[in-house]
Design an enzyme around this catalytic site. Structure first.
Site, PDB file in Angstrom:
ATOM      1  N   ASN A  62     -42.336 112.100  33.379  1.00 59.03           N
ATOM      2  CA  ASN A  62     -41.918 110.819  32.799  1.00 59.03           C
ATOM      3  C   ASN A  62     -41.500 111.070  31.356  1.00 59.03           C
ATOM      4  O   ASN A  62     -42.330 111.441  30.527  1.00 59.03           O
ATOM      5  CB  ASN A  62     -43.106 109.858  32.881  1.00 59.03           C
ATOM      6  CG  ASN A  62     -42.799 108.511  32.261  1.00 59.03           C
ATOM      7  OD1 ASN A  62     -41.761 108.315  31.630  1.00 59.03           O
ATOM      8  ND2 ASN A  62     -43.712 107.579  32.449  1.00 59.03           N
ATOM      9  N   TYR A 154     -32.425  96.451  26.370  1.00 62.90           N
ATOM     10  CA  TYR A 154     -31.558  97.552  26.826  1.00 62.90           C
ATOM     11  C   TYR A 154     -30.470  97.855  25.786  1.00 62.90           C
ATOM     12  O   TYR A 154     -30.229  99.016  25.438  1.00 62.90           O
ATOM     13  CB  TYR A 154     -30.947  97.148  28.164  1.00 62.90           C
ATOM     14  CG  TYR A 154     -30.095  98.192  28.834  1.00 62.90           C
ATOM     15  CD1 TYR A 154     -30.683  99.261  29.512  1.00 62.90           C
ATOM     16  CD2 TYR A 154     -28.711  98.104  28.814  1.00 62.90           C
ATOM     17  CE1 TYR A 154     -29.895 100.210  30.145  1.00 62.90           C
ATOM     18  CE2 TYR A 154     -27.919  99.041  29.442  1.00 62.90           C
ATOM     19  CZ  TYR A 154     -28.517 100.100  30.112  1.00 62.90           C
ATOM     20  OH  TYR A 154     -27.728 101.039  30.735  1.00 62.90           O
ATOM     21  N   ALA A 156     -30.532  97.239  22.618  1.00 59.93           N
ATOM     22  CA  ALA A 156     -31.161  97.844  21.434  1.00 59.93           C
ATOM     23  C   ALA A 156     -31.443  99.323  21.690  1.00 59.93           C
ATOM     24  O   ALA A 156     -31.203 100.177  20.821  1.00 59.93           O
ATOM     25  CB  ALA A 156     -32.450  97.106  21.090  1.00 59.93           C
ATOM     26  N   LYS A 158     -29.895 101.351  23.743  1.00 57.04           N
ATOM     27  CA  LYS A 158     -28.663 102.138  23.868  1.00 57.04           C
ATOM     28  C   LYS A 158     -27.926 102.242  22.533  1.00 57.04           C
ATOM     29  O   LYS A 158     -27.255 103.244  22.270  1.00 57.04           O
ATOM     30  CB  LYS A 158     -27.763 101.529  24.949  1.00 57.04           C
ATOM     31  CG  LYS A 158     -28.366 101.609  26.351  1.00 57.04           C
ATOM     32  CD  LYS A 158     -28.583 103.047  26.785  1.00 57.04           C
ATOM     33  CE  LYS A 158     -29.067 103.168  28.220  1.00 57.04           C
ATOM     34  NZ  LYS A 158     -29.223 104.571  28.648  1.00 57.04           N
ATOM     35  N   ILE A 187     -21.004 100.772  36.331  1.00 57.94           N
ATOM     36  CA  ILE A 187     -20.879 101.875  37.292  1.00 57.94           C
ATOM     37  C   ILE A 187     -21.675 101.556  38.569  1.00 57.94           C
ATOM     38  O   ILE A 187     -22.788 101.018  38.490  1.00 57.94           O
ATOM     39  CB  ILE A 187     -21.411 103.192  36.658  1.00 57.94           C
ATOM     40  CG1 ILE A 187     -20.816 103.430  35.255  1.00 57.94           C
ATOM     41  CG2 ILE A 187     -21.158 104.382  37.578  1.00 57.94           C
ATOM     42  CD1 ILE A 187     -19.320 103.598  35.184  1.00 57.94           C
TER      43      ILE A 187
END
Ligand code: NAP
Length: 246
Positions: A62, A154, A156, A158, A187
């Site tokens: 992980n 998400y 933030a 990326k 995608i």
């Protein structure tokens, strides 16, 4: 093109990570296929690589757990003597409107998408500095560039990954280590498959090229950035998004 290179692709059990692992292996790299929970899927990635004449192994850890990640990366370097290509692809979403977003959902996404990459890059950079060579490619997102409603956590993570890319690129450039980001648009993978049809239709309307991308579209960009052809490119964000973020 990538003969004798050792590559680690995080989150390579499916989707974009799988396509990247297969594409790197087809170019001759030995690929470590990381996964967290989906062992069967990871073994399928390995099968695809081997069927294509490539070489690989799967490795479960992980990326959000620092110790497990360090142990795994140490094992790779001890076993193969180098780490030449690192692709930080592992990522999760926990979408929801900001007003209702829990701390847990915010932190979980940051922990995997951003802190996970920090863990792997910190280890890889030490090894690559010794080698005086290396390629680090971080899979960001258009959401990190133009934002996306319902994805505060998400987006933030990326956007943070882009900052991490640029700072690291500046720190490592003098040793011939390049650090770049690829920002996929919309995608076709499990991640987007679970979105409601209305959300998918609306997203497609915002794509100038008029259709969703394929994991292989992202893999092509990663192979290029990992190759000698991209030796003079660092600190960049390559959008592979059908024109969404232009
Ligand atoms: P996906 O199909 O959901 O696959 C995600 C991968 O990440 C799986 O292999 C998963 O492995 C792995 N993963 C998740 N948490 C992990 C952890 N803590 N440690 C290690 N591995 C972990 O997603 P995808 O669509 O291929 O996305 C891949 C990357 O592209 C992500 O970073 C995503 O944010 C980014 N991206 C995707 C899109 C899109 O439209 N699909 C757009 C922009 C950016 P397990 O199943 O084994 O946990």
């Amino acid at each position: 093109m990538l003969q004798d290179k050792i590559a680690l692709v995080t989150g390579a059990s499916k989707g974009i990570g799988r396509a990247i692992a297969v594409a790197l292996a087809k170019e001759g790299a030995y690929v470590v296929v990381n996964y967290n929970g989906s062992k069967e899927h990871a073994l399928n990635t390995c099968k695809l690589i081997e069927e294509a004449g490539g070489a690989c192994e799967s490795m479960c850890f992980n990326v959000a757990e620092e110790e497990a990640t360090m142990e795994a990366m140490k094992t790779i370097v001890e076993k193969y003597g180098s780490l030449d290509i690192l692709v930080n692809n592992a990522g999760i979403t926990r979408d929801g409107l900001l007003m209702r977003m829990s701390d847990d959902d915010f932190e979980a996404v940051l922990d995997v998408n951003l802190k996970g990459a920090f863990h792997t890059i910190r280890f890889a950079s030490k090894q690559m500095l010794k080698q005086r060579n290396g390629r680090i490619i971080n899979i960001s997102s258009v959401s990190g560039i133009i934002g996306n409603a319902g994805q505060a956590n998400y987006s933030a993570s990326k956007a943070g990954l882009i900052g991490l890319t640029k700072a690291t690129a500046r720190e490592l450039a003098s040793r011939r280590i390049t650090v770049n980001a690829v920002a996929p648009g919309f995608i076709e993978t499990d991640m987007t498959d679970r979105l409601p049809d209305a959300v998918k239709e609306n997203a497609c309307k915002q794509i100038p090229l008029g259709k969703m991308g394929r994991p292989e579209d992202i893999a092509e960009a990663v192979v290029f950035l990992a190759s000698d052809k991209a030796a003079y490119i660092t600190g960049q964000v390559l959008c592979v998004d059908g024109g969404m973020a232009m």
